[in-house]
Design a protein around this motif. Sequence first.
Motif, PDB file in Angstrom:
ATOM      1  N   GLU A 107       0.840  -1.195   0.000  1.00 55.27           N
ATOM      2  CA  GLU A 107       0.000   0.000   0.000  1.00 55.27           C
ATOM      3  C   GLU A 107       0.875   1.244   0.000  1.00 55.27           C
ATOM      4  O   GLU A 107       1.936   1.280   0.627  1.00 55.27           O
ATOM      5  N   LYS A 108       0.416   2.238  -0.738  1.00 54.03           N
ATOM      6  CA  LYS A 108       1.087   3.536  -0.779  1.00 54.03           C
ATOM      7  C   LYS A 108       0.021   4.627  -0.761  1.00 54.03           C
ATOM      8  O   LYS A 108      -1.091   4.419  -1.270  1.00 54.03           O
ATOM      9  N   PHE A 109       0.375   5.760  -0.247  1.00 54.02           N
ATOM     10  CA  PHE A 109      -0.527   6.897  -0.294  1.00 54.02           C
ATOM     11  C   PHE A 109      -0.556   7.443  -1.707  1.00 54.02           C
ATOM     12  O   PHE A 109       0.462   7.868  -2.261  1.00 54.02           O
ATOM     13  N   GLN A 110      -1.731   7.373  -2.353  1.00 52.41           N
ATOM     14  CA  GLN A 110      -1.933   7.886  -3.698  1.00 52.41           C
ATOM     15  C   GLN A 110      -0.771   7.530  -4.630  1.00 52.41           C
ATOM     16  O   GLN A 110      -0.015   8.395  -5.081  1.00 52.41           O
ATOM     17  N   PRO A 115      -6.157  11.056  -5.530  1.00 52.08           N
ATOM     18  CA  PRO A 115      -6.945  10.380  -4.499  1.00 52.08           C
ATOM     19  C   PRO A 115      -7.749   9.211  -5.075  1.00 52.08           C
ATOM     20  O   PRO A 115      -8.379   9.328  -6.128  1.00 52.08           O
ATOM     21  N   SER A 118      -5.292   3.382  -7.499  1.00 58.45           N
ATOM     22  CA  SER A 118      -4.274   2.390  -7.202  1.00 58.45           C
ATOM     23  C   SER A 118      -3.491   2.084  -8.468  1.00 58.45           C
ATOM     24  O   SER A 118      -3.794   2.617  -9.542  1.00 58.45           O
ATOM     25  N   ASP A 139      -4.004   2.039  -2.932  1.00 59.06           N
ATOM     26  CA  ASP A 139      -4.007   3.343  -2.266  1.00 59.06           C
ATOM     27  C   ASP A 139      -4.294   3.148  -0.775  1.00 59.06           C
ATOM     28  O   ASP A 139      -5.311   2.559  -0.398  1.00 59.06           O
ATOM     29  N   SER A 140      -3.407   3.642   0.066  1.00 59.77           N
ATOM     30  CA  SER A 140      -3.570   3.469   1.514  1.00 59.77           C
ATOM     31  C   SER A 140      -4.779   4.210   2.060  1.00 59.77           C
ATOM     32  O   SER A 140      -5.225   3.941   3.187  1.00 59.77           O
ATOM     33  N   GLU A 141      -5.344   5.099   1.270  1.00 55.45           N
ATOM     34  CA  GLU A 141      -6.531   5.839   1.711  1.00 55.45           C
ATOM     35  C   GLU A 141      -7.733   4.912   1.920  1.00 55.45           C
ATOM     36  O   GLU A 141      -8.625   5.226   2.700  1.00 55.45           O
ATOM     37  N   ASP A 144      -7.223   3.451   5.585  1.00 55.51           N
ATOM     38  CA  ASP A 144      -7.332   4.372   6.727  1.00 55.51           C
ATOM     39  C   ASP A 144      -8.661   5.105   6.772  1.00 55.51           C
ATOM     40  O   ASP A 144      -8.921   5.899   7.677  1.00 55.51           O
ATOM     41  N   SER A 146      -9.889   7.337   4.691  1.00 52.81           N
ATOM     42  CA  SER A 146      -9.987   8.678   4.118  1.00 52.81           C
ATOM     43  C   SER A 146     -10.566   8.667   2.703  1.00 52.81           C
ATOM     44  O   SER A 146     -10.881   9.720   2.149  1.00 52.81           O
ATOM     45  N   TRP A 147     -10.690   7.467   2.112  1.00 57.88           N
ATOM     46  CA  TRP A 147     -11.355   7.334   0.812  1.00 57.88           C
ATOM     47  C   TRP A 147     -12.282   6.127   0.909  1.00 57.88           C
ATOM     48  O   TRP A 147     -11.827   5.000   1.082  1.00 57.88           O
TER      49      TRP A 147
END
Length: 236
Positions: A107-110, A115, A118, A139-141, A144, A146-147
């Motif tokens: 996983e990575k942020f964006q 937003p 992946s 996408d790590s969102e 967590d 946030s998405w």
Amino acid sequence: MRKFLASTAAGFAALALTVSPASAAETPTYSGTGWKITNQYGVYGMSPTQAFTVTFASQEIKDRWAPMLTTAVSQLNALGVKITVGGVESYTSDSLCPTRGHVYFSEKFQPLGKPGFSQGLPCYNTVDHSAWGGWVFMDSEYGDGSWSLTYNAWRNLPTHEMMHTLGLDHPNDDKYGDGDGVTENFECPYGTEGAKPVMCSPNGGFKTTPYAGRLSDQDRAGVTALLNNGRILGIK
């Protein structure tokens, strides 16, 4: 939710294999209705003997995504692809391909700088151009919170990205959309099972809960073409 196959594939030289030229009667096929092989990025086919293992950067990531891949992995096995879901492993860098035959989820942020997007990157054998495996960066969102994703998107997204590493690309084509000369999101045909291919960009696949995460008839045709190309090209 939105996502996109990024960029270039990471070619990586493997064992020197002998590749027989296709006969005049049989030549590789790289696209069809609702499916497309990433031959422009170096993947021409798939070895019928290559074993793939899906691995994960952490137990948390495995717990999140492995259950979503179960149906597609079963379908791939039925088609003749030797793929299993494995355990946790780590890599110090993602600038080179993972171990041959590994489809590595992390996983990575964006990962694409947007937003909710992946990324799936295929690797291939530079000698015979067979699918090697590759990287999946979710996408790590999603994890967590946030998405937000629907349940169906939770299942379709990782399947989509996994299939990129095995050599399938987005089959979008303007002729299946508004015909304005620009290939756009969701411009993919419906298959005989009533769904757009899971490989349709940005988020194709079945939209009904019992079938989400499945490969459609069109996706399966693409996998069959990868294996058939391997036979035609003499990939062992």
